[in-house]
Structures are given as C-alpha cells and as structure tokens.
Design an enzyme around this catalytic site. Structure first.
Site, PDB file in Angstrom:
ATOM      1  N   LYS A 189      -7.511 -10.455   4.306  1.00  0.00           N
ATOM      2  CA  LYS A 189      -8.519  -9.411   4.507  1.00  0.00           C
ATOM      3  C   LYS A 189      -9.579  -9.956   5.453  1.00  0.00           C
ATOM      4  CE  LYS A 189     -11.738  -6.449   1.990  1.00  0.00           C
ATOM      5  NZ  LYS A 189     -12.236  -6.076   0.655  1.00  0.00           N
ATOM      6  N   LYS A 242      -5.377  -6.292   5.711  1.00  0.00           N
ATOM      7  CA  LYS A 242      -6.440  -5.299   5.884  1.00  0.00           C
ATOM      8  C   LYS A 242      -7.440  -5.813   6.907  1.00  0.00           C
ATOM      9  CE  LYS A 242      -9.878  -2.707   3.275  1.00  0.00           C
ATOM     10  NZ  LYS A 242     -10.605  -2.522   2.036  1.00  0.00           N
TER      11      LYS A 242
HETATM   12 ZN   LIG Z   1     -15.585  -6.500  -2.609  1.00  0.00          ZN
END
Ligand SMILES: [Zn+2]
Length: 327
Positions: free
Chosen positions: A198, A251
């Site tokens: 992420k 992501k």
């Molecule tokens: Zn968070």
C-alpha cells in the site's frame, strides 16, 4: 515475416476476436466498497465521489441486496464512527459501526461475502493508523502497541460475522498478529486479505472525504510505501506470505500496474487490486464533462487490471460495471 505473418487475420471478425481473447472480466472479479455511518435512513453523497454515499446500516443492507442481485460476490466495509478517540474505540468495540453493519448484512444477505477493512485511522481522533507516541517524540505511530489494537479489532469483526479480514494500516507484523488473534479466538477459518503493498498515494484524497479519515497532522509516509519503490513491494509480499496472508492486495491500482504484475509473479496467492477513490473521481469528472465514454473507459481500465495479474478488483465502479457486463 511480412507478408507471411499478418496478425490482423485474427482480428477480422468479432467471434474470432472473442475466441483469441486472452483475459476475461466478469462480475465475479468485483468487490464493492461501502461506508457505514451511524443513524437511520441516511444516504449522504460524497462530494468528491459522485455516486458514492455514506450510508446508515439500514441503507447498507438495501445496498448489499442490490450488489448481490447484480452478481457481485463481495463488499468491503468501512466505518465512520459517532466519536473518535486516541484508542480507536469505535474500531474494536462490539457495538462499533462496522460490527453493526456486518451483522445486519450477514443477516439479510448471508451469501454475500463481507470483507472488513481492519485499520484504526477512521476511528482515531488524529486520523493516523495506530497509537501515537507522546512526549518528546510526539506524533510517531507506534508499531507494536498498534498490533494489539488490530488484533482486538479483527476478532470483534469476526465475531460480528465478517467473512474476510483485510488489514490496511501497513504496520510491520500485522498479518502475524491478526492471524494469532483470530486463531486464539477460534477463527482459524477466517482468511486474511492483506493490504500488502500500500503506497502513500495522493489518489486517496476523495476516500478521506468519504471516510472522514484525513490525518490531522503530518502524513502516512512513515508506514505506507514510497511510490518510487517496487523491490520493497516484493519484500512486503514475502513477509506477508511468511506471516500467513491468504490473499494480497496492491493499492492504488492504476499507477501501480507494474506492482500488480510483479506481485502476481512473486506469489501463488490471489491478488487484489484496489482501484482507489482518486482513480474513480478522475473518470467520473471527465465523464460528467462529456470528455470520455464512461462505460468504455471503466471496462477498459478494469480489464487492464486483469491483464496485469489481478484476480480481484475493489472498485467504486463495481455496480455500474456489473450492469454493463451483464450475466
Ligand atoms: Zn488506516
């Protein structure tokens, strides 16, 4: 070479093109994100995300039925609590907003898979994803004490009926901690979908409006990844695999398709791509201005995630895409 080889031969007819198509996008690939808020009969559109709403639990249930009827197999739930505090009480309390929404959705649509985002930033008064250091080093997010809260959060979400736990805070060791917590509470069959790679991305802007989770100071670059790095993503993947992740997520998606590809090559686990809020809002804004054909752009984008190696796609376009894709 030419004139013997003519690749256009296989593009001549629609059926022929269909026969040689390498990737397929179906409704079963999609996961629809939902934002739960306290109250009743509430559907408040997020200004930066046309078509996306903060919904009270009764409305979430209606939405979940619609999503299921459209052939989408799963939703992912985020919560906006009544009150925020330093301990992120709303995240792990059995009466938390996500726990209530999970119970209600599972009661109404038991066949729909409920994935629950497991993080603290929507529930802390400072908007960071963990416990904060006080004193001289004030403001630093503490890793190991945060793991205890994440464990507690995951167990309470599983208690509420969540089918899949999805930790997103990028704390070191969070998969192992959550696995241990779930196993100790007899939830050894609940899988973990780890937000493994992420990135600290500007594409999350509209989500922070939707989830009311913008950090009150600083940014998340001490725990989320630097967009300049790809080898580091492979390191994160390796650790999450060792810690017992069942599925891996990348992501954002659109600016990170090289990462999706590499993660796919590096593991045998299902890979999810999160087509994030900023990616959604850009397409929506252009479509509302009549600058692009929304249906074609969305389906092309989602297909490109499949081509990159994604098995699953979390997207705010899921309902529209399911309608366009048909049965
Ligand atoms: Zn968070």
């Amino acid at each position: 070479m030419f004139p013997v080889h003519r690749p256009r031969r296989l593009r001549r007819h629609p059926q022929l093109r269909r026969m040689v198509q390498e990737n397929v996008l179906t409704r079963a690939d999609l996961i629809y994100p939902l934002f739960a808020v306290p109250g009743d009969r509430i559907a408040k559109e997020v200004s930066s995300m046309p078509g996306v709403y903060q919904l009270s639990v009764d409305k979430i249930v209606e939405e979940a039925k619609e999503v299921y009827d459209l052939g989408i197999p799963a939703v992912i739930l985020f919560g906006i609590p009544e009150d925020k505090d330093t301990d992120a009480t709303g995240a792990w309390h059995d009466c938390g907003i996500v726990q209530k929404a999970t119970e209600a959705v599972k009661a109404a649509v038991p066949e729909l898979m409920v994935i629950v985002d497991t993080c603290l930033c929507e529930y802390t008064d400072h908007g960071h994803c963990g416990y904060l250091q006080t004193g001289d080093l004030a403001g630093r997010v503490l890793n190991d004490p945060t793991l205890e809260l994440l464990k507690k959060t995951a167990v309470s979400q599983a208690n509420a009926g969540a089918d899949i736990i999805a930790p997103s805070g990028m704390m070191d060791g969070f998969v192992q901690a959550i696995r241990a917590g779930l196993d100790a509470a007899n939830f050894e069959e609940i899988p973990i979908l780890s937000y493994a790679a992420k990135y600290a991305s500007a594409y999350y802007g509209p989500f922070r409006d939707a989830a009311e989770s913008a950090p009150q100071f600083g940014d998340r670059r001490t725990y989320q990844m630097d967009p300049a790095n790809s080898r580091e993503a492979l390191k994160e993947i390796e650790l999450d695999l060792a810690e017992g992740a069942d599925m891996l997520m990348v992501k954002p998606a659109l600016a990170y398709m090289d990462i999706i590809w590499q993660v796919k090559q590096a593991s045998n686990l299902p890979v999810a791509a999160y087509n994030v809020s900023g990616e959604y809002s850009m397409v929506k804004a252009a479509a509302l201005n009549g600058w692009v054909d929304e249906e074609k752009v969305v389906l092309e984008t989602l297909m490109s995630f499949k081509r990159s190696g994604a098995d699953l796609i979390l997207t705010y376009h899921a309902k529209d895409a399911a309608r366009w894709l048909g049965a």
